[in-house]
Design a protein around this motif. Structure first.
Motif, PDB file in Angstrom:
ATOM      1  N   PRO A  38       0.796  -1.233   0.000  1.00 62.55           N
ATOM      2  CA  PRO A  38       0.000   0.000   0.000  1.00 62.55           C
ATOM      3  C   PRO A  38       0.823   1.274   0.000  1.00 62.55           C
ATOM      4  O   PRO A  38       0.257   2.356  -0.044  1.00 62.55           O
ATOM      5  N   ARG A  39       2.141   1.196   0.035  1.00 63.98           N
ATOM      6  CA  ARG A  39       2.961   2.397   0.041  1.00 63.98           C
ATOM      7  C   ARG A  39       3.223   2.859  -1.387  1.00 63.98           C
ATOM      8  O   ARG A  39       3.560   2.058  -2.251  1.00 63.98           O
ATOM      9  N   TYR A  40       3.080   4.142  -1.604  1.00 65.44           N
ATOM     10  CA  TYR A  40       3.175   4.686  -2.952  1.00 65.44           C
ATOM     11  C   TYR A  40       4.561   4.543  -3.564  1.00 65.44           C
ATOM     12  O   TYR A  40       4.718   4.513  -4.771  1.00 65.44           O
ATOM     13  N   ASP A  41       5.596   4.448  -2.720  1.00 63.61           N
ATOM     14  CA  ASP A  41       6.934   4.379  -3.277  1.00 63.61           C
ATOM     15  C   ASP A  41       7.385   2.957  -3.555  1.00 63.61           C
ATOM     16  O   ASP A  41       8.485   2.728  -4.008  1.00 63.61           O
ATOM     17  N   ASP A  42       6.511   1.975  -3.263  1.00 60.87           N
ATOM     18  CA  ASP A  42       6.854   0.599  -3.609  1.00 60.87           C
ATOM     19  C   ASP A  42       6.490   0.338  -5.057  1.00 60.87           C
ATOM     20  O   ASP A  42       5.768   1.094  -5.697  1.00 60.87           O
ATOM     21  N   HIS A  43       6.926  -0.795  -5.564  1.00 64.82           N
ATOM     22  CA  HIS A  43       6.737  -1.066  -6.977  1.00 64.82           C
ATOM     23  C   HIS A  43       6.762  -2.556  -7.247  1.00 64.82           C
ATOM     24  O   HIS A  43       7.129  -3.350  -6.404  1.00 64.82           O
ATOM     25  N   LEU A  68      -4.324  -7.808   4.562  1.00 67.31           N
ATOM     26  CA  LEU A  68      -4.003  -6.614   5.328  1.00 67.31           C
ATOM     27  C   LEU A  68      -3.005  -6.996   6.402  1.00 67.31           C
ATOM     28  O   LEU A  68      -3.032  -8.111   6.920  1.00 67.31           O
ATOM     29  N   SER A  69      -2.146  -6.062   6.755  1.00 73.46           N
ATOM     30  CA  SER A  69      -1.135  -6.324   7.771  1.00 73.46           C
ATOM     31  C   SER A  69      -1.035  -5.125   8.704  1.00 73.46           C
ATOM     32  O   SER A  69      -1.009  -3.977   8.261  1.00 73.46           O
ATOM     33  N   CYS A  70      -1.022  -5.416   9.988  1.00 74.73           N
ATOM     34  CA  CYS A  70      -0.868  -4.373  10.994  1.00 74.73           C
ATOM     35  C   CYS A  70       0.015  -4.916  12.102  1.00 74.73           C
ATOM     36  O   CYS A  70      -0.329  -5.916  12.744  1.00 74.73           O
ATOM     37  N   GLU A  71       1.176  -4.279  12.301  1.00 72.38           N
ATOM     38  CA  GLU A  71       2.160  -4.756  13.257  1.00 72.38           C
ATOM     39  C   GLU A  71       2.517  -6.204  12.913  1.00 72.38           C
ATOM     40  O   GLU A  71       3.022  -6.476  11.849  1.00 72.38           O
ATOM     41  N   GLU A  72       2.214  -7.159  13.789  1.00 73.76           N
ATOM     42  CA  GLU A  72       2.554  -8.556  13.496  1.00 73.76           C
ATOM     43  C   GLU A  72       1.329  -9.383  13.124  1.00 73.76           C
ATOM     44  O   GLU A  72       1.400 -10.611  13.072  1.00 73.76           O
ATOM     45  N   ARG A  73       0.229  -8.729  12.842  1.00 74.18           N
ATOM     46  CA  ARG A  73      -1.004  -9.443  12.511  1.00 74.18           C
ATOM     47  C   ARG A  73      -1.319  -9.295  11.029  1.00 74.18           C
ATOM     48  O   ARG A  73      -1.091  -8.247  10.433  1.00 74.18           O
ATOM     49  N   GLU A  74      -1.842 -10.367  10.464  1.00 70.41           N
ATOM     50  CA  GLU A  74      -2.257 -10.368   9.073  1.00 70.41           C
ATOM     51  C   GLU A  74      -3.683 -10.910   8.970  1.00 70.41           C
ATOM     52  O   GLU A  74      -4.069 -11.802   9.727  1.00 70.41           O
ATOM     53  N   SER A  90      -5.800  -0.071  -3.406  1.00 75.58           N
ATOM     54  CA  SER A  90      -6.334  -0.342  -2.080  1.00 75.58           C
ATOM     55  C   SER A  90      -5.203  -0.294  -1.055  1.00 75.58           C
ATOM     56  O   SER A  90      -4.031  -0.150  -1.395  1.00 75.58           O
ATOM     57  N   ASN A  91      -5.565  -0.446   0.206  1.00 75.31           N
ATOM     58  CA  ASN A  91      -4.559  -0.489   1.271  1.00 75.31           C
ATOM     59  C   ASN A  91      -4.091  -1.912   1.552  1.00 75.31           C
ATOM     60  O   ASN A  91      -3.491  -2.166   2.592  1.00 75.31           O
ATOM     61  N   ALA A  92      -4.382  -2.828   0.645  1.00 78.30           N
ATOM     62  CA  ALA A  92      -4.016  -4.222   0.845  1.00 78.30           C
ATOM     63  C   ALA A  92      -2.658  -4.533   0.231  1.00 78.30           C
ATOM     64  O   ALA A  92      -2.193  -3.860  -0.699  1.00 78.30           O
ATOM     65  N   LEU A  93      -2.020  -5.562   0.777  1.00 82.47           N
ATOM     66  CA  LEU A  93      -0.816  -6.110   0.181  1.00 82.47           C
ATOM     67  C   LEU A  93      -1.220  -7.255  -0.734  1.00 82.47           C
ATOM     68  O   LEU A  93      -2.218  -7.933  -0.486  1.00 82.47           O
ATOM     69  N   VAL A  94      -0.438  -7.470  -1.767  1.00 78.37           N
ATOM     70  CA  VAL A  94      -0.700  -8.542  -2.724  1.00 78.37           C
ATOM     71  C   VAL A  94       0.561  -9.387  -2.844  1.00 78.37           C
ATOM     72  O   VAL A  94       1.643  -8.863  -3.102  1.00 78.37           O
ATOM     73  N   GLN A  95       0.414 -10.700  -2.650  1.00 77.79           N
ATOM     74  CA  GLN A  95       1.565 -11.612  -2.625  1.00 77.79           C
ATOM     75  C   GLN A  95       1.303 -12.822  -3.503  1.00 77.79           C
ATOM     76  O   GLN A  95       0.191 -13.353  -3.526  1.00 77.79           O
ATOM     77  N   ALA A  96       2.323 -13.248  -4.222  1.00 76.16           N
ATOM     78  CA  ALA A  96       2.229 -14.486  -5.004  1.00 76.16           C
ATOM     79  C   ALA A  96       2.428 -15.671  -4.060  1.00 76.16           C
ATOM     80  O   ALA A  96       3.498 -15.825  -3.476  1.00 76.16           O
ATOM     81  N   VAL A  97       1.400 -16.482  -3.895  1.00 77.19           N
ATOM     82  CA  VAL A  97       1.513 -17.676  -3.053  1.00 77.19           C
ATOM     83  C   VAL A  97       2.345 -18.738  -3.775  1.00 77.19           C
ATOM     84  O   VAL A  97       3.217 -19.368  -3.190  1.00 77.19           O
TER      85      VAL A  97
END
Length: 225
Positions: A38-43, A68-74, A90-97
């Motif tokens: 969710p950070r604008y400077d990531d890519h 979603l991730s907050c501190e150590e919780r997902e 969105s404010n979500a993270l996206v990961q390739a499983v």
């Protein structure tokens, strides 16, 4: 949870949508890599930094997790399979499983394509409606349901495999025990205990680590009610 039952790869394969499909470019995403944050400077992994909100992508192959991730919780929002669409603002993270491939397109070009091909608007509206419904269901699960229901929902939504030898579909847990527990908002011990209980009750059979056979689909779905 899967956001929609519509496969946009099938829709885009129609001849009238060929110009829009040609505008997408493919990106390979190694297993466990973070595709978007969710950070604008990531890519995206091997690109120059770009503002995240400018992309639409469709999963071409593999399995992708939105969370979603907050501190150590997902908290896992859903899993995207081939044909599923998502937007990166969105404010979500996206990961390739798994090792995955996505079709990527900047949002302005995607919007122009929809304007020039209004017949493509209907499946997109249906996809977005499915995503909204899924989000409400997830909120309901996290806020009002216990972890048994959350685990049962995850198991019913996972892709099924058939080996043609023994009755019952196979499912592979997409995350490690710790990550799975984090994504469901609970502890690893709780998840381990619940999987053992499901096995003892004859709902599941553990084939090997991370691989289970569903023996009683109806009983598993009853847990959701």
């Amino acid at each position: 949870m899967k956001f929609s039952n519509i496969n946009l790869l099938d829709e885009l394969s129609r001849p009238e949508f060929a110009p829009l499909l040609a505008a997408f470019h493919e990106r390979l995403c190694p297993r466990q890599s973070i595709i978007f944050t969710p950070r604008y400077d990531d890519h995206l992994s091997d690109q120059e930094p770009q503002k995240q909100e400018s992309f639409v992508f469709i999963v071409k192959s593999g399995l992708v997790r939105v969370y979603l991730s907050c501190e150590e919780r997902e908290f896992t929002i859903g899993f995207l399979k081939p044909g599923d669409l998502f937007v990166s603002h969105s404010n979500a993270l996206v990961q390739a499983v798994d090792d995955s491939a996505i079709l990527l397109l900047d949002t302005p070009t995607f919007n122009r394509g929809m304007i020039s091909m209004p017949e493509f608007t209907m499946p997109i509206v249906r996809v977005l409606g499915g995503m909204l419904k899924s989000c409400f269901s997830i909120i309901d699960g996290l806020a009002l349901r216990d972890v048994t229901v959350r685990l049962a929902r995850l198991l019913t939504d996972l892709p099924r495999e058939e080996d043609g030898q023994t009755p019952g579909s196979l499912i592979r847990l997409p995350l490690s025990g710790e990550k799975l527990a984090q994504s469901l908002g609970t502890s690893r011990q709780t998840i381990s205990t619940l999987l053992t209980d499901f096995t003892r009750l004859g709902i599941l059979h553990k084939e090997q680590r991370g691989l289970y056979r569903i023996l009683d689909e109806e009983r598993l779905r009853e847990l959701l009610r």
